[in-house]
Design an enzyme around this catalytic site. Structure first.
Site, PDB file in Angstrom:
ATOM      1  N   ASP A  33      -2.538  -0.199  -5.960  1.00 49.87           N
ATOM      2  CA  ASP A  33      -2.176  -1.565  -4.866  1.00 49.87           C
ATOM      3  C   ASP A  33      -2.081  -2.827  -5.886  1.00 49.87           C
ATOM      4  O   ASP A  33      -3.614  -3.047  -6.279  1.00 49.87           O
ATOM      5  CB  ASP A  33      -2.544  -0.887  -4.105  1.00 49.87           C
ATOM      6  CG  ASP A  33      -1.802  -1.375  -3.154  1.00 49.87           C
ATOM      7  OD1 ASP A  33      -1.145  -0.996  -2.039  1.00 49.87           O
ATOM      8  OD2 ASP A  33      -1.597  -3.091  -2.935  1.00 49.87           O
ATOM      9  N   ILE A  34      -1.302  -3.932  -5.659  1.00 51.15           N
ATOM     10  CA  ILE A  34      -1.858  -5.183  -6.318  1.00 51.15           C
ATOM     11  C   ILE A  34      -2.608  -6.143  -5.269  1.00 51.15           C
ATOM     12  O   ILE A  34      -3.504  -7.174  -6.122  1.00 51.15           O
ATOM     13  CB  ILE A  34      -0.095  -5.656  -6.026  1.00 51.15           C
ATOM     14  CG1 ILE A  34      -0.059  -6.630  -7.340  1.00 51.15           C
ATOM     15  CG2 ILE A  34       0.005  -6.461  -5.301  1.00 51.15           C
ATOM     16  CD1 ILE A  34       1.236  -7.682  -8.094  1.00 51.15           C
ATOM     17  N   ASN A  89       2.052   3.486   6.838  1.00 52.92           N
ATOM     18  CA  ASN A  89       2.626   2.814   7.600  1.00 52.92           C
ATOM     19  C   ASN A  89       3.781   2.324   8.217  1.00 52.92           C
ATOM     20  O   ASN A  89       4.928   3.224   6.860  1.00 52.92           O
ATOM     21  CB  ASN A  89       2.260   1.126   7.462  1.00 52.92           C
ATOM     22  CG  ASN A  89       0.748   1.137   7.367  1.00 52.92           C
ATOM     23  OD1 ASN A  89       0.038   1.502   7.607  1.00 52.92           O
ATOM     24  ND2 ASN A  89       0.456   0.378   6.448  1.00 52.92           N
ATOM     25  N   HIS A 102       5.996   4.746   1.314  1.00 53.40           N
ATOM     26  CA  HIS A 102       5.252   5.442   0.309  1.00 53.40           C
ATOM     27  C   HIS A 102       3.821   5.607   0.968  1.00 53.40           C
ATOM     28  O   HIS A 102       3.146   4.861   2.095  1.00 53.40           O
ATOM     29  CB  HIS A 102       5.125   3.674  -0.493  1.00 53.40           C
ATOM     30  CG  HIS A 102       4.426   2.800   0.354  1.00 53.40           C
ATOM     31  ND1 HIS A 102       5.200   2.086   1.235  1.00 53.40           N
ATOM     32  CD2 HIS A 102       3.403   1.653   1.535  1.00 53.40           C
ATOM     33  CE1 HIS A 102       5.576   1.147   2.073  1.00 53.40           C
ATOM     34  NE2 HIS A 102       3.654   1.158   1.930  1.00 53.40           N
ATOM     35  N   HIS A 104      -0.468   5.562   0.748  1.00 52.93           N
ATOM     36  CA  HIS A 104      -1.933   4.750   0.682  1.00 52.93           C
ATOM     37  C   HIS A 104      -2.538   5.782   0.095  1.00 52.93           C
ATOM     38  O   HIS A 104      -2.628   6.879   1.050  1.00 52.93           O
ATOM     39  CB  HIS A 104      -2.258   3.814   1.469  1.00 52.93           C
ATOM     40  CG  HIS A 104      -0.726   3.014   2.025  1.00 52.93           C
ATOM     41  ND1 HIS A 104      -1.869   1.034   1.718  1.00 52.93           N
ATOM     42  CD2 HIS A 104      -0.496   2.583   2.323  1.00 52.93           C
ATOM     43  CE1 HIS A 104      -0.225   0.446   1.753  1.00 52.93           C
ATOM     44  NE2 HIS A 104      -0.168   1.659   2.356  1.00 52.93           N
TER      45      HIS A 104
HETATM   46  P1  5GP Z   1       2.996  -1.428   3.221  1.00 51.36           P
HETATM   47  O1  5GP Z   1       2.426  -2.807   4.301  1.00 51.36           O
HETATM   48  O2  5GP Z   1       4.427  -1.433   3.467  1.00 51.36           O
HETATM   49  O3  5GP Z   1       2.295   0.226   3.910  1.00 51.36           O
HETATM   50  O4  5GP Z   1       1.913  -1.118   1.998  1.00 51.36           O
HETATM   51  C1  5GP Z   1       2.272  -2.369   0.986  1.00 51.36           C
HETATM   52  C2  5GP Z   1       1.580  -2.173  -0.206  1.00 51.36           C
HETATM   53  O5  5GP Z   1       2.393  -2.439  -1.047  1.00 51.36           O
HETATM   54  C3  5GP Z   1       0.287  -3.139   0.107  1.00 51.36           C
HETATM   55  O6  5GP Z   1      -0.448  -2.756   0.220  1.00 51.36           O
HETATM   56  C4  5GP Z   1       1.147  -4.356  -1.248  1.00 51.36           C
HETATM   57  O7  5GP Z   1      -0.067  -4.944  -1.430  1.00 51.36           O
HETATM   58  C5  5GP Z   1       1.654  -3.499  -1.697  1.00 51.36           C
HETATM   59  N1  5GP Z   1       2.529  -4.441  -3.327  1.00 51.36           N
HETATM   60  C6  5GP Z   1       3.865  -5.060  -2.849  1.00 51.36           C
HETATM   61  N2  5GP Z   1       4.084  -5.764  -3.504  1.00 51.36           N
HETATM   62  C7  5GP Z   1       3.436  -4.832  -4.304  1.00 51.36           C
HETATM   63  C8  5GP Z   1       3.427  -5.195  -6.251  1.00 51.36           C
HETATM   64  O8  5GP Z   1       4.479  -5.930  -6.717  1.00 51.36           O
HETATM   65  N3  5GP Z   1       2.930  -4.446  -7.068  1.00 51.36           N
HETATM   66  C9  5GP Z   1       1.836  -3.692  -6.315  1.00 51.36           C
HETATM   67  N4  5GP Z   1       1.408  -2.717  -7.932  1.00 51.36           N
HETATM   68  N5  5GP Z   1       1.338  -3.485  -5.061  1.00 51.36           N
HETATM   69  C10 5GP Z   1       2.399  -3.922  -4.113  1.00 51.36           C
END
Ligand code: 5GP
Length: 116
Positions: A33-34, A89, A102, A104
């Protein structure tokens, strides 16, 4: 944060934008994760676009089992012997920001409960 209009994870699958890849096969991709929320924070995604957990159908049973087994392997590889947390989520109220299902995988620190 609102759900993105575009699917940035498709661009990572297509190698149009870089990511630190932890694992890849025909069915799934795992990358760091970034914006890591723990010392280890990896996202495991099906390559098939499934917008949210609520969109899952019987056809997705195998890939969902697969990403969980990859989570077990990665947790071992990444040294999460003390434990780890898996999170999906689903939709904005739960905190989903990317419209591509996705998983986590987080670990390397003590986790609180309940989550925010
Ligand atoms: P969500 O909030 O949808 O459950 O998780 C999305 C996750 O994707 C977040 O933790 C966010 O930091 C990660 N994320 C968003 N854009 C990017 C990206 O371009 N690269 C990577 N490696 N992670 C990303």
């Amino acid at each position: 944060m609102a759900m993105m209009a575009t699917n940035i994870f498709q661009k990572i699958i297509d190698k149009q934008i870089p990511a630190k890849i932890a694992y890849e096969d025909d069915l799934c991709l795992a990358f760091h994760d970034i914006n890591a929320q723990a010392p280890v924070h990896v996202l495991i995604i099906p390559k098939k676009v499934i917008r949210t957990h609520a969109d899952l159908t019987d056809a997705d049973e195998a890939v969902m089992g697969h990403i969980h087994l990859i989570a077990v392997k990665l947790a071992k590889q990444l040294g999460l012997d003390a434990g780890y947390r898996l999170v999906i989520n689903c939709e904005e109220q739960a905190g989903q920001t990317v419209p591509h299902l996705h998983l986590h995988l987080m670990g390397g620190r003590a986790m609180g409960w309940p989550p925010g």
